[in-house]
Each structure stands twice: as C-alpha cells, then as structure tokens.
Design a protein around this motif. Structure first.
Motif, short mmCIF file in Angstrom:
data_model
loop_
_atom_site.label_atom_id
_atom_site.label_comp_id
_atom_site.label_asym_id
_atom_site.label_seq_id
_atom_site.Cartn_x
_atom_site.Cartn_y
_atom_site.Cartn_z
N ARG A 1 21.13 -45.89 -24.55
CA ARG A 1 20.57 -47.04 -24.92
C ARG A 1 21.05 -47.39 -26.39
NH1 ARG A 1 18.59 -51.94 -25.39
NH2 ARG A 1 16.45 -52.08 -25.97
N PHE A 2 21.00 -46.17 -27.30
CA PHE A 2 21.13 -46.29 -28.81
C PHE A 2 22.28 -45.67 -29.26
CE2 PHE A 2 16.43 -46.18 -27.99
CZ PHE A 2 16.25 -47.66 -28.27
N GLY A 3 23.02 -44.90 -28.47
CA GLY A 3 24.19 -44.26 -29.06
C GLY A 3 23.86 -42.79 -29.37
N SER A 4 24.99 -42.12 -29.43
CA SER A 4 24.93 -40.45 -29.92
C SER A 4 24.42 -40.28 -31.26
CB SER A 4 26.01 -39.78 -29.46
OG SER A 4 27.23 -40.27 -30.30
N ASP A 5 24.51 -41.22 -32.26
CA ASP A 5 24.28 -40.83 -33.64
C ASP A 5 22.69 -40.77 -33.56
OD1 ASP A 5 26.70 -40.87 -34.41
OD2 ASP A 5 26.79 -43.13 -35.00
N GLN A 6 22.20 -39.92 -34.36
CA GLN A 6 20.69 -39.73 -34.66
C GLN A 6 20.35 -40.75 -35.64
OE1 GLN A 6 18.67 -37.12 -33.89
NE2 GLN A 6 20.33 -36.55 -32.48
N ILE B 1 10.39 -36.39 -25.92
CA ILE B 1 10.95 -37.32 -26.95
C ILE B 1 11.35 -36.52 -28.13
CG2 ILE B 1 10.29 -39.03 -28.37
CD1 ILE B 1 8.41 -40.18 -26.35
N ARG B 2 10.38 -35.74 -28.46
CA ARG B 2 10.96 -34.89 -29.73
C ARG B 2 12.28 -34.03 -29.50
NH1 ARG B 2 11.16 -30.24 -31.57
NH2 ARG B 2 10.36 -29.05 -29.80
N GLN B 3 12.40 -33.56 -28.15
CA GLN B 3 13.46 -32.88 -28.05
C GLN B 3 14.65 -33.84 -27.64
OE1 GLN B 3 12.74 -30.31 -24.65
NE2 GLN B 3 11.29 -29.05 -25.79
N ALA B 4 14.44 -34.98 -27.59
CA ALA B 4 15.73 -35.94 -27.31
C ALA B 4 16.30 -36.31 -28.63
CB ALA B 4 15.16 -37.16 -26.71
N PHE B 5 15.59 -36.12 -29.98
CA PHE B 5 16.33 -36.05 -31.11
C PHE B 5 16.88 -34.93 -31.73
CE2 PHE B 5 13.07 -39.58 -30.56
CZ PHE B 5 14.07 -40.64 -31.04
N VAL B 6 16.61 -33.97 -31.08
CA VAL B 6 17.37 -32.54 -31.32
C VAL B 6 18.80 -32.50 -31.18
CG1 VAL B 6 17.42 -30.17 -31.23
CG2 VAL B 6 15.28 -31.30 -31.30
N GLY B 7 19.77 -32.30 -31.96
CA GLY B 7 20.92 -32.37 -31.74
C GLY B 7 21.46 -31.17 -30.74
N ASP B 8 22.50 -31.37 -29.98
CA ASP B 8 23.11 -30.23 -29.18
C ASP B 8 23.24 -29.08 -29.66
OD1 ASP B 8 22.82 -32.01 -26.90
OD2 ASP B 8 24.87 -32.67 -27.20
#
Length: 134
Positions: free
Chosen positions: A95-100, A124-131
């Motif tokens: 939806r928003f792209g890979s950039d944080q 949701i919190r984990q969705a914002f953690v980078g790989d």
C-alpha cells in the motif's frame, strides 16, 4: 458460486419467505450430502481473505458475523500457517511502499490502515521493523 456458512444460507432462504421447517430440512439434507460444510466454508474464507491482505482480527470478526462459533474460528486460525507480522509488513509495503514512514503522522496513518485491515498492535509494530532488524 462460493461456499456459504449454514447461518448465511439460512438467512438467505428466510429472506425469500420459505417455511422454517422446510429450510431446516433442506439445510440438514445439504449437510448430510456434503454439499454444505462449515469447515470447507471457513477454510475457503480464510484462504481468500488472507490473500487479500486481511489480518486475524478482521477475519475473526467477519466469521463471527457469518455465524461461525468462536471455537471453530480459534481452531481454524491456529491451524493457519501464516506469519501475521510478515503479512502485515507485506500489506503495508504493497500500500505504502518499502520505505519506512518519514514522521510520526505518516506512521500513525499507516498503523490505522493496518488496524482497519485487522492486524493486532504487536503485528503492526513489527510491520515497521526493517528486515535487517528482525
């Protein structure tokens, strides 16, 4: 055309003013013949809506609305081999792209979107953690 829960089919038949005893006989016959199955409905529903990017909270609420018991839902979700945090990350990136998110306001907007899609706060919190931070 698609699987239906017993409650959904009962509601559809009732809306067409069929006699209640006839509806129950028909539903019983469909179940006995294997043409109507709650398990098959749940599996089909979960597979379809998981692919569309919905999380476990949304799935649970929607299945309850369709007349599925809480125990059946819990068992079905437990049997799913889905990493919901990774799924939330995939939905966010699609939806928003890979950039944080650049700032708190954008992160809150993306979080609300994921919450609407049925993901938990932890997912949701984990969705914002980078790989690289896993």
């Amino acid at each position: 055309r698609r699987e239906h829960s017993v409650a959904e089919l009962r509601e559809k038949l009732q809306s067409r003013d069929f006699p209640a005893d006839e509806i129950e006989q028909t539903l019983a016959a469909l179940i006995a013949d294997g043409l109507l199955s709650e398990t098959r409905f749940i599996d089909s529903f979960l597979a379809s809506y998981t692919r569309r990017g919905h999380g476990p909270l949304w799935l649970r609420a929607e299945l309850e609305r369709r007349g599925i018991t809480s125990e059946q839902i819990s068992a079905a979700l437990a049997s799913q081999e889905v990493d919901w945090a990774a799924e939330a990350r995939t939905v966010r990136e699609k939806r928003f792209g890979s950039d944080q998110p650049a700032d708190y306001k954008e992160r809150a907007r993306q979080s609300r979107f994921l919450q609407y899609r049925g993901f938990s706060s932890e997912q949701i919190r984990q969705a914002f953690v980078g790989d690289d931070e896993d």
